[in-house]
Design an enzyme around this catalytic site. Structure first.
Site, PDB file in Angstrom:
ATOM      1  N   LYS A  53       0.851  -1.202   0.000  1.00  0.00           N
ATOM      2  CA  LYS A  53       0.000   0.000   0.000  1.00  0.00           C
ATOM      3  C   LYS A  53       0.886   1.251   0.000  1.00  0.00           C
ATOM      4  O   LYS A  53       1.937   1.245  -0.640  1.00  0.00           O
ATOM      5  CB  LYS A  53      -0.966  -0.032   1.191  1.00  0.00           C
ATOM      6  CG  LYS A  53      -1.733  -1.356   1.245  1.00  0.00           C
ATOM      7  CD  LYS A  53      -2.896  -1.361   2.177  1.00  0.00           C
ATOM      8  CE  LYS A  53      -3.554  -2.730   2.128  1.00  0.00           C
ATOM      9  NZ  LYS A  53      -4.768  -2.796   2.903  1.00  0.00           N
ATOM     10  N   GLU A  68     -11.148 -10.456  -1.520  1.00  0.00           N
ATOM     11  CA  GLU A  68     -10.811  -9.718  -0.300  1.00  0.00           C
ATOM     12  C   GLU A  68     -12.081  -9.098   0.281  1.00  0.00           C
ATOM     13  O   GLU A  68     -12.498  -8.001  -0.143  1.00  0.00           O
ATOM     14  CB  GLU A  68      -9.814  -8.597  -0.625  1.00  0.00           C
ATOM     15  CG  GLU A  68      -8.487  -9.095  -1.134  1.00  0.00           C
ATOM     16  CD  GLU A  68      -7.378  -8.083  -0.867  1.00  0.00           C
ATOM     17  OE1 GLU A  68      -6.418  -8.450  -0.203  1.00  0.00           O
ATOM     18  OE2 GLU A  68      -7.513  -6.922  -1.297  1.00  0.00           O
ATOM     19  N   HIS A 111      -8.261  -3.049  -6.250  1.00  0.00           N
ATOM     20  CA  HIS A 111      -8.210  -3.208  -4.794  1.00  0.00           C
ATOM     21  C   HIS A 111      -9.362  -2.414  -4.180  1.00  0.00           C
ATOM     22  O   HIS A 111      -9.722  -1.345  -4.678  1.00  0.00           O
ATOM     23  CB  HIS A 111      -6.866  -2.710  -4.260  1.00  0.00           C
ATOM     24  CG  HIS A 111      -6.679  -3.062  -2.823  1.00  0.00           C
ATOM     25  ND1 HIS A 111      -7.252  -2.317  -1.817  1.00  0.00           N
ATOM     26  CD2 HIS A 111      -6.050  -4.094  -2.221  1.00  0.00           C
ATOM     27  CE1 HIS A 111      -6.964  -2.887  -0.655  1.00  0.00           C
ATOM     28  NE2 HIS A 111      -6.230  -3.955  -0.868  1.00  0.00           N
ATOM     29  N   GLY A 123      -7.372  -4.998   6.863  1.00  0.00           N
ATOM     30  CA  GLY A 123      -6.764  -4.071   7.818  1.00  0.00           C
ATOM     31  C   GLY A 123      -7.508  -3.973   9.144  1.00  0.00           C
ATOM     32  O   GLY A 123      -7.245  -3.083   9.937  1.00  0.00           O
ATOM     33  N   SER A 144      -6.453  -9.468   6.454  1.00  0.00           N
ATOM     34  CA  SER A 144      -5.905  -9.853   7.759  1.00  0.00           C
ATOM     35  C   SER A 144      -5.261 -11.237   7.757  1.00  0.00           C
ATOM     36  O   SER A 144      -5.360 -11.968   8.744  1.00  0.00           O
ATOM     37  CB  SER A 144      -6.974  -9.731   8.853  1.00  0.00           C
ATOM     38  OG  SER A 144      -7.391  -8.378   8.961  1.00  0.00           O
TER      39      SER A 144
HETATM   40  P1  PGA Z   1      -4.487  -6.619   5.287  1.00  0.00           P
HETATM   41  O1  PGA Z   1      -4.673  -6.043   3.799  1.00  0.00           O
HETATM   42  O2  PGA Z   1      -3.703  -7.902   5.151  1.00  0.00           O
HETATM   43  O3  PGA Z   1      -3.747  -5.560   6.029  1.00  0.00           O
HETATM   44  O4  PGA Z   1      -5.859  -6.864   5.827  1.00  0.00           O
HETATM   45  C1  PGA Z   1      -4.965  -6.897   2.726  1.00  0.00           C
HETATM   46  C2  PGA Z   1      -5.094  -6.101   1.456  1.00  0.00           C
HETATM   47  O5  PGA Z   1      -5.615  -4.981   1.502  1.00  0.00           O
HETATM   48  O6  PGA Z   1      -4.679  -6.557   0.375  1.00  0.00           O
END
Ligand code: PGA
Length: 254
Positions: free
Chosen positions: A11, A170, A98, A176, A216
């Site tokens: 990110k 996702e 995304h 997150g 996550s």
């Molecule tokens: P995360 O993000 O593993 O921090 O939940 C995953 C993503 O956004 O691809």
């Protein structure tokens, strides 16, 4: 056999100097030619691409991805980056759609479909992301939302093009937040998606398609998720910023 992949999505973290330190650290722990090692993809900020590409030069099991691309080849689009520019910088893959792009930059399925086509036209493998919000899950709309994101964004590709793509489910509520989907919840959607692919492109292509889970993923839940029959690895945000955690996740691939 379909590919098993651990993809890290940095990110908006790490600039060229911190990225260099991170990748050097990763490389010392992840040898270039170690047989049996799973495949890693790093989706890094655009400003890090050339630095990371030069560090990965010749590395066979780590690929470089962008996090986004513009749908045009070139032109007056201030601040944007085109697929030919990404290729020139050393990318082989790019994330498309995304949920943060969908939410904060208002990217819809039809725009994302143009981006998918633009990636493929330039030889980049799109990693097409999709998934429902918490409100959509609670309203029992998960399958409908996911199906629409796939139908409009990806499943209009011709079979030969579709075979170049990687999918990443996702659920937005798991990104997150530390709230990971249970293996059963994730597997249920992955199986549904593979079935959609089968209906559209047939059994052989459906079985060959790599479908990642993201949201996550951490060292302590990766193995359980990756053991599910239709989950082919992870798209990892937060935990991809720590070399030990990310490698533990990659090593949890079957
Ligand atoms: P995360 O993000 O593993 O921090 O939940 C995953 C993503 O956004 O691809």
């Amino acid at each position: 056999m379909r590919k098993k992949i651990a993809a890290g999505n940095w990110k908006m973290n790490l600039g060229p100097i911190t990225a260099r330190a991170f990748v050097n650290d990763l490389l010392t722990q992840y040898p270039a030619t170690c047989p049996g090692h799973p495949k890693i993809i790093l989706a890094v900020p655009a400003i890090d691409l050339t630095t990371v590409a030069s560090l990965l030069d010749g590395h066979k099991t780590i690929s470089l991805a962008a996090q986004n691309l513009h749908q045009a080849d070139k032109g007056a689009y201030t601040g944007e980056i085109s697929a030919p520019m990404l290729v020139e910088a050393g990318c082989t893959h790019t994330l498309v759609g995304h949920s943060e792009r969908r939410e904060y930059f208002h990217e819809d399925n039809l725009l994302l479909h143009q981006k998918v086509r633009q990636a493929l036209k330039n030889g980049l493998t799109p990693i097409y992301c999709f998934g429902e919000t918490l409100a959509e899950r609670e309203a029992d709309q998960t399958f409908g939302v996911v199906e629409q994101q796939l139908r409009e964004g990806l499943l209009t590709l011709e079979p030969a093009q579709f075979q170049q793509a990687i999918l990443a489910y996702e659920p937005v509520w798991a990104i997150g937040t530390g709230k990971v989907a249970t293996p059963a919840q994730a597997q249920e959607v992955h199986a549904y998606v593979r079935n959609l692919i089968q209906t559209r492109y047939g059994e052989e292509i459906a079985q060959e398609t790599t479908i990642l889970y993201g949201g996550s993923v951490k060292p302590d839940n990766a193995q359980e998720l990756f053991a599910c029959p239709d989950i082919d690895g992870g798209l990892v945000g937060g935990a991809s910023l720590n070399v030990a955690d990310f490698l533990a996740i990659a090593n949890a691939l079957p």
